[in-house]
Every structure is written in structure tokens, then in C-alpha cells.
Design an enzyme around this catalytic site. Structure first.
Site, PDB file in Angstrom:
ATOM      1  N   ASP A   1      -2.633   0.964   1.206  1.00 24.50           N
ATOM      2  CA  ASP A   1      -2.161  -0.231   1.914  1.00 24.50           C
ATOM      3  C   ASP A   1      -2.634  -1.504   1.211  1.00 24.50           C
ATOM      4  O   ASP A   1      -3.704  -1.522   0.621  1.00 24.50           O
ATOM      5  CB  ASP A   1      -2.680  -0.185   3.361  1.00 24.50           C
ATOM      6  CG  ASP A   1      -1.888  -1.109   4.273  1.00 24.50           C
ATOM      7  OD1 ASP A   1      -0.812  -1.601   3.864  1.00 24.50           O
ATOM      8  OD2 ASP A   1      -2.351  -1.350   5.402  1.00 24.50           O
TER       9      ASP A   1
ATOM     10  N   ASN B   1       8.708   3.116   7.306  1.00 28.06           N
ATOM     11  CA  ASN B   1       8.985   2.168   6.215  1.00 28.06           C
ATOM     12  C   ASN B   1      10.482   1.937   5.986  1.00 28.06           C
ATOM     13  O   ASN B   1      10.877   0.956   5.350  1.00 28.06           O
ATOM     14  CB  ASN B   1       8.338   2.626   4.893  1.00 28.06           C
ATOM     15  CG  ASN B   1       6.839   2.414   4.850  1.00 28.06           C
ATOM     16  OD1 ASN B   1       6.119   3.126   4.153  1.00 28.06           O
ATOM     17  ND2 ASN B   1       6.338   1.424   5.581  1.00 28.06           N
TER      18      ASN B   1
HETATM   19  C1  FPP Z   1       1.668  -0.387   1.629  1.00 22.47           C
HETATM   20  O1  FPP Z   1       1.482  -1.727   1.256  1.00 22.47           O
HETATM   21  C2  FPP Z   1       2.289   0.353   0.568  1.00 22.47           C
HETATM   22  C3  FPP Z   1       3.498   0.967   0.670  1.00 22.47           C
HETATM   23  C4  FPP Z   1       4.327   0.950   1.877  1.00 22.47           C
HETATM   24  C5  FPP Z   1       4.076   1.690  -0.452  1.00 22.47           C
HETATM   25  C6  FPP Z   1       3.124   2.369  -1.378  1.00 22.47           C
HETATM   26  C7  FPP Z   1       3.798   2.439  -2.677  1.00 22.47           C
HETATM   27  C8  FPP Z   1       3.223   2.355  -3.885  1.00 22.47           C
HETATM   28  C9  FPP Z   1       1.784   2.297  -4.090  1.00 22.47           C
HETATM   29  C10 FPP Z   1       4.052   2.287  -5.118  1.00 22.47           C
HETATM   30  C11 FPP Z   1       4.976   3.431  -5.331  1.00 22.47           C
HETATM   31  C12 FPP Z   1       4.347   4.753  -5.139  1.00 22.47           C
HETATM   32  C13 FPP Z   1       4.277   5.732  -6.051  1.00 22.47           C
HETATM   33  C14 FPP Z   1       3.690   7.035  -5.659  1.00 22.47           C
HETATM   34  C15 FPP Z   1       4.739   5.597  -7.430  1.00 22.47           C
HETATM   35  P1  FPP Z   1       2.159  -2.848   2.126  1.00 22.47           P
HETATM   36  O2  FPP Z   1       3.437  -3.223   1.463  1.00 22.47           O
HETATM   37  O3  FPP Z   1       2.298  -2.408   3.536  1.00 22.47           O
HETATM   38  O4  FPP Z   1       1.104  -3.998   2.001  1.00 22.47           O
HETATM   39  P2  FPP Z   1       0.750  -5.107   3.079  1.00 22.47           P
HETATM   40  O5  FPP Z   1       0.118  -4.385   4.252  1.00 22.47           O
HETATM   41  O6  FPP Z   1      -0.210  -5.973   2.348  1.00 22.47           O
HETATM   42  O7  FPP Z   1       2.024  -5.798   3.413  1.00 22.47           O
END
Ligand code: FPP
Length: 248
Positions: free
Chosen positions: A18, A66
Site C-alpha cells: 500500500d 480495486n
Molecule cells: C496500493 O497503493 C497498491 C495497489 C492497489 C496496487 C499494487 C500494484 C503494484 C505494486 C504494481 C503492480 C504489481 C505487480 C505485481 C507488478 P494505493 O494506490 O492504494 O496507494 P494509496 O493508498 O497511497 O493511494
């Protein structure tokens, strides 16, 4: 760098990655820049876990919730996944890593699913480490699909309702045959499970850090494991009993 007891490593680490969006916002950049930074952390954490000899790593890459994100962000994340899978195939082969996917595969866009299935197939016999990507994954949804399968087997007469126990349910989860996570890490400062591995995390040690995922690197993982190694896992027993039995 923290010193680890190599004889007491977690067998399975699960991570809620996250903080990508906030990482980008702090830099005045669009959220996708944070997700790109997150991919670099994924690469480093997969490499480190493999080097340590840990058997299973499960990454929460995309939840069932998501899908409600803006379509452009969903599209960008799917694009990143596809590129990641294409570029990592040879590294996974070299490092004896086997890819698996936990989640609603049929909801993944076809062009991403095709690459994913190819990587899963080509790495299936690798035995060094299992990398689970949780994609379109939800813990409650996983339990429901397991219950539906078991109900179908009951209707078909393959199993009787009385024979349903924890082992039967586990055999119908996406993680069938794998050890439960010993350590669950969440980056980004929130302290909740967000529908991740609800059944499997029953006895996981939870580790929360404020570090945003794109900043979470090798040393941070080693700190999390070192913290895990300081905890006493009792599984409902007294401290003395647990010390005597050395349950994992
Ligand atoms: C949460 O951060 C992250 C995600 C919903 C996606 C995770 C994806 C990756 C790390 C990249 C792609 C994955 C792979 C395996 C190649 P957020 O967007 O919710 O962050 P925030 O809470 O700061 O808004």
C-alpha cells in the site's frame, strides 16, 4: 542490516503493498508513477525473498474492490502487470521461481491473462520459490467460491456434509497445498487486513509499517523478518507450552 536467524525464517510471507498513490502525490506526480515505483519494489522484494530461501511469497497486487478505481488507473495497473510478467519470465526461470495467481482469473483482461497463463505454465515445475500474485482477489470471495465447490461435491455425493472440516475447506482455497503465511506485512501506514487471506492469516504475525510501498526495499524486509523472529508464536497455548513444542 539486521542479522537474521536463518533457521527460523518464515515459510510464507504475504504483503499488502500500500501507498503507491501517496508516494506519487508527495512528488506531485500522477498515481501511475507510484505504481511504477511499486514494481521496482516488487522486483527487489521477490529477489530478496528468493535469496533468503523463503518458500512462498504472496503479493496483493489487485483486490476485487480495486475494480472500482478510475478506469484509467485500472487500465494502467493491468498494463504494468503485463509488462512485469513479460519482463520477469526469464528471471523467474533463472531463479527457479514458480508463478501462481490467486483470484478471479476470468475477470483479468484477456491480453494480461494470456501472458499470465503462459508464465504460470512455463514456470510450473520450478521448485525454488512460489510467487503468488493475488489478482482480482478478495478473501471473502475466495471462501464463498470454496463453499460453492464443496456444496456441488455434496450434491454430487462425492463428500458428505459431516466430512467437511478445516482441511477440506483449505483444499478448496486458491492456496491449497501451501503453508499459511507466517508473516503478513502491510506498508503505507494503515493497520487493517483489507480482505486479504482472511482464512489463511488466522495465526500470521502482523507487521505494519508507515513506509510507502515504492520505498519498501530489501533492508525493510529484513527488519520485518527480524521483528517476526523476536515474537513468540503460541497458537493458543501458554508461553511455556509453546517454548517446549516449538510450533512453527
Ligand atoms: C496500493 O497503493 C497498491 C495497489 C492497489 C496496487 C499494487 C500494484 C503494484 C505494486 C504494481 C503492480 C504489481 C505487480 C505485481 C507488478 P494505493 O494506490 O492504494 O496507494 P494509496 O493508498 O497511497 O493511494
Amino acid at each position: 542490516m539486521p542479522k537474521l536467524d536463518t533457521a527460523a525464517l518464515p515459510r510464507h510471507i504475504a504483503i499488502i503493498m500500500d501507498g503507491n498513490g501517496r508516494w506519487a502525490e508527495q512528488r506531485g506526480k500522477p498515481r501511475i508513477v507510484g505504481h511504477r515505483g511499486g514494481v521496482e519494489s516488487v522486483q527487489e522484494i521477490v529477489r530478496t525473498t528468493r535469496e533468503l530461501g523463503i518458500g512462498v511469497l504472496t503479493l496483493y497486487a489487485f483486490s476485487t474492490e480495486n475494480w472500482k478505481r478510475p478506469p484509467l488507473e485500472v487500465q494502467a495497473l493491468m498494463g504494468l502487470l503485463k509488462t512485469f510478467l513479460e519482463s520477469e519470465l526469464s528471471t523467474m526461470a533463472q531463479n527457479n521461481v514458480s508463478l501462481r495467481c490467486l483470484g478471479q482469473k476470468d475477470r483479468i483482461p484477456l491480453e494480461v491473462r494470456k501472458v499470465m497463463e503462459q508464465v504460470i505454465k512455463e514456470t510450473a515445475s520450478n521448485s525454488g520459490m512460489i510467487l503468488n500474485l493475488a489478482l482480482s482477489y478478495g478473501g471473502r470471495d475466495e471462501i464463498i467460491q470454496a463453499v460453492q465447490q464443496i456444496a456441488r461435491e455434496c450434491v454430487d455425493g462425492a463428500i458428505s456434509p459431516e466430512a467437511i472440516d478445516q482441511a477440506v475447506l483449505e483444499q478448496h482455497l486458491y492456496t491449497a497445498g501451501l503453508p499459511d503465511p507466517d508473516l503478513m506485512i502491510r506498508t503505507g501506514g494503515e493497520t487493517r487486513l483489507s480482505n486479504f487471506l482472511l482464512w489463511q492469516a488466522s495465526y500470521a504475525e502482523l507487521y505494519f509499517t508507515k513506509i510507502l510501498w515504492p520505498d519498501f526495499r530489501k533492508n525493510d524486509l529484513l527488519h520485518a523478518i527480524s521483528d517476526f523472529q523476536k515474537r513468540q508464536r503460541r497458537f493458543g497455548k501458554t508461553g511455556t507450552q509453546a517454548e517446549q513444542t516449538h510450533d512453527y
